[in-house]
Design a protein around this motif. Sequence first.
Motif, PDB file in Angstrom:
ATOM      1  N   ASN A 333       0.842  -1.260   0.093  1.00  0.00           N
ATOM      2  CA  ASN A 333       0.059  -0.032   0.233  1.00  0.00           C
ATOM      3  C   ASN A 333       0.836   1.334   0.042  1.00  0.00           C
ATOM      4  N   ILE A 334       1.775   1.484  -1.113  1.00  0.00           N
ATOM      5  CA  ILE A 334       2.791   2.541  -1.064  1.00  0.00           C
ATOM      6  C   ILE A 334       2.320   3.136  -2.554  1.00  0.00           C
ATOM      7  N   PRO A 335       2.207   4.408  -2.449  1.00  0.00           N
ATOM      8  CA  PRO A 335       1.839   4.876  -3.886  1.00  0.00           C
ATOM      9  C   PRO A 335       3.087   4.894  -4.912  1.00  0.00           C
ATOM     10  N   LEU A 336       3.100   4.818  -5.980  1.00  0.00           N
ATOM     11  CA  LEU A 336       4.212   4.934  -6.941  1.00  0.00           C
ATOM     12  C   LEU A 336       4.207   6.040  -7.930  1.00  0.00           C
ATOM     13  N   VAL A 337       5.209   6.785  -7.938  1.00  0.00           N
ATOM     14  CA  VAL A 337       5.444   8.020  -8.441  1.00  0.00           C
ATOM     15  C   VAL A 337       6.060   7.498  -9.994  1.00  0.00           C
ATOM     16  N   LEU A 338       5.397   7.749 -10.972  1.00  0.00           N
ATOM     17  CA  LEU A 338       5.921   7.338 -12.351  1.00  0.00           C
ATOM     18  C   LEU A 338       6.855   8.630 -12.858  1.00  0.00           C
ATOM     19  N   ASP A 339       7.935   8.312 -13.096  1.00  0.00           N
ATOM     20  CA  ASP A 339       9.081   9.205 -13.890  1.00  0.00           C
ATOM     21  C   ASP A 339       9.271   8.920 -15.333  1.00  0.00           C
ATOM     22  N   TYR A 340       8.726   9.638 -16.128  1.00  0.00           N
ATOM     23  CA  TYR A 340       8.656   9.332 -17.637  1.00  0.00           C
ATOM     24  C   TYR A 340      10.133   9.285 -18.107  1.00  0.00           C
ATOM     25  N   HIS A 341      10.904  10.106 -17.680  1.00  0.00           N
ATOM     26  CA  HIS A 341      12.291  10.283 -18.145  1.00  0.00           C
ATOM     27  C   HIS A 341      12.913   9.014 -17.568  1.00  0.00           C
ATOM     28  N   ARG A 371      -5.990   4.907  -3.197  1.00  0.00           N
ATOM     29  CA  ARG A 371      -6.297   4.018  -1.943  1.00  0.00           C
ATOM     30  C   ARG A 371      -6.049   4.682  -0.771  1.00  0.00           C
ATOM     31  N   LYS A 372      -5.033   5.444  -0.664  1.00  0.00           N
ATOM     32  CA  LYS A 372      -4.568   6.415   0.386  1.00  0.00           C
ATOM     33  C   LYS A 372      -5.293   7.576   0.258  1.00  0.00           C
ATOM     34  N   GLY A 373      -5.842   8.050  -0.376  1.00  0.00           N
ATOM     35  CA  GLY A 373      -6.440   9.422  -0.575  1.00  0.00           C
ATOM     36  C   GLY A 373      -5.536  10.434  -0.710  1.00  0.00           C
ATOM     37  N   ILE A 374      -4.595  10.330  -1.486  1.00  0.00           N
ATOM     38  CA  ILE A 374      -3.385  11.234  -1.815  1.00  0.00           C
ATOM     39  C   ILE A 374      -3.371  11.721  -3.346  1.00  0.00           C
ATOM     40  N   THR A 375      -3.278  13.046  -3.375  1.00  0.00           N
ATOM     41  CA  THR A 375      -3.488  13.606  -4.987  1.00  0.00           C
ATOM     42  C   THR A 375      -2.331  12.923  -5.509  1.00  0.00           C
ATOM     43  N   GLN A 376      -2.644  12.349  -6.850  1.00  0.00           N
ATOM     44  CA  GLN A 376      -1.364  11.707  -7.716  1.00  0.00           C
ATOM     45  C   GLN A 376      -0.452  12.467  -7.989  1.00  0.00           C
ATOM     46  N   LYS A 377       0.697  12.403  -8.062  1.00  0.00           N
ATOM     47  CA  LYS A 377       1.774  13.219  -8.749  1.00  0.00           C
ATOM     48  C   LYS A 377       2.694  12.341  -9.811  1.00  0.00           C
TER      49      LYS A 377
END
Length: 667
Positions: A333-341, A371-377
């Motif tokens: 249950n950890i958000p994943l930050v996608l880095d395009y580069h 799932r955690k209610g955090i705004t995606q970045k």
Amino acid sequence: MPPKRKAAAAVVAAVIESDVSEGGEGGDSDGFVPEESESEDSQPEMEVEVDGGKNVKPKGKATKKKAPKAAKENGDGEGEGEEKKKPAAKRKPVKKEPEEDDEPRVRAPEFNSSYVPIPFKGRIGYACLNTYLRTSVPPVFCSRTCRIETILKQGEWTTAGLPFVQSLALQNAKDLSTLIRWNEKYKIRFLRISSEMFPFASHAKYGYNLDFARETLGEAGKLAMKFGHRLTTHPGQFTQLGSPRPEVIKASKKDLEYHSQLLSGLGMEGQADKDAVMILHMGGMFGDKGETLDRFRKNYAGLSEDVKARLVLENDDVIWSVHDLLPICEELNIPLVLDYHHNNIIHDESMRAGTEDIQQFFPRIKATWTRKGITQKQHYSEPCEGSVTGREMRKHSPRVLNLPPCDDTMDLMIEAKDKEQAVFELYRRYGIEDGGGAKEVAPHERSDDNRPPKKGEAEREEVPEEELGMGGPEGRVYWPLGKEEWLTPRKRVLKKKEVEDLEDGAPVKSTRGKKVKKEENHDKEAMKEEDNGEEAPEPMPTKKARRKNGVKKEDDGEEAPEPMPAKKARRKNGVKKEIDGEQQSTAPPPAKKSKRAAGPSKSITSTSTLITLPYTNEKPRRGRSAKEIVHPPPPTSLMDPESSGLSDLDIMDTEDVAVVVGEEGDV
């Protein structure tokens, strides 16, 4: 021939003969040197260094060759008692010339999506530093730091060292509020806080609590909530929860606690506090990805609840791809930050570089946030122009030219060298936020800081603190690509000026400002004399011009005397000068008397030829000709012990050299 040389020659001859007969490189395939012409007791053996079959040379001292024990027992040295072959001789590596490749370097093609999230409703931001505020006077930034050595120089840690570090941290926290106000003015509502805001706060020995800065941090947090800004952090590359070293795990947990305390100290509430996350990389692989992920699971379970609530993972550009991290993010249950580069550099083999193929994972990645209610970045950057290899592509370009195909409601962090200027570039390119309201700066001119006036300028009124670095009433804070020097005063450049060569009238460019200034002063004096009715004297050419061109001046119809040869030339050639029609003696000067205790002194002189040198005890000074120098009478020859002041002379045969040696060997 000496025995050692004879032995070496014999060994070398044997090696060469073997090379010719077998077609090898200085011996057989194992590097063993045959012993056809040598008996076990006849000649000593020497190590032989073979250089690619071309140069064969003896190496080291000669060692007496011993017959192999097994060979003596078996007679012919064959079978089980055969002597073990020596290891191959070391060959120097041959440096091969790189083959010329006519084909240009081409990066693998990227397959990008045609979707552009316009109009963009999310927040676009930059990381840590504002280039415009950083060049203000005084500068505004949040990463003041120092070395531990500097802290210890302040005095005792508790009474002097700690207060010194805390003063830097308080100034950093204070400037955070200025950054937020500046961002709000130009419609940038997303900022990554520098991890160096509180220097050494997570240090094992010199770490400290952040309670002393809670009030200052709280002011920045209130501004962020008031304007609807998002604040995040990104712990450094050495914070790794998958490391096999216990000391690294301990330091990593302490660093995460420091970042959590920093974000909590802002005092934000609700969604603003939830969105204040800490971005972390998985780090090294340490041999096996599966074992590293197991260690991460174990260490993650031991983190505090506040750290767990803020921790998110990001794919990197070295080891860990989206395919590697997405499963464990869904598991823990950890958000994943996608880095395009990063994804363009490291991605699964089933995918292609670009933004097209990665879109199939968008729903799963978004679910880790909701799932955690955090705004995606997400993170977006572009490689520098011309980069091909992975190492070259890791370097971020100064600015970005495109928007990724992300959700138009999420937050986007732009990672570029030009920081806030990269955001302005996107604003202008896609018409976002009316360009932020930022206008182009006037080159090398600023009216929004307290820069000291230049020489001759009138003093300006002091800019109030709340207006410091804000771009003035016109909002001139945008600088074009490659024009960062516009933010600072124009540098003084000394240009080359042309001066007249008074000898031939040809223009001469002077590279030294001092010489040009002297010429200008001389011209002014000459003009004054002409105004008074007097003819100005012709100035002498420069020393450099006289030496370079060999100019011979004629003054009043008389030819100038030939210049004296160099000191080195006089000594080398034994030049004899004629001054005033008289021949000057070229006898060498008398030997200096030693200041040591009196005693018999010795000299060594030549019995064949005594070298004579031109002698004078005075050098011509500037403005004084050689004619004015009074030369003393030459000293008598050193061959006369009585006249030279030496006694008990020993005369020895040398090679045309005259040397005077004192009692204790002084020359």
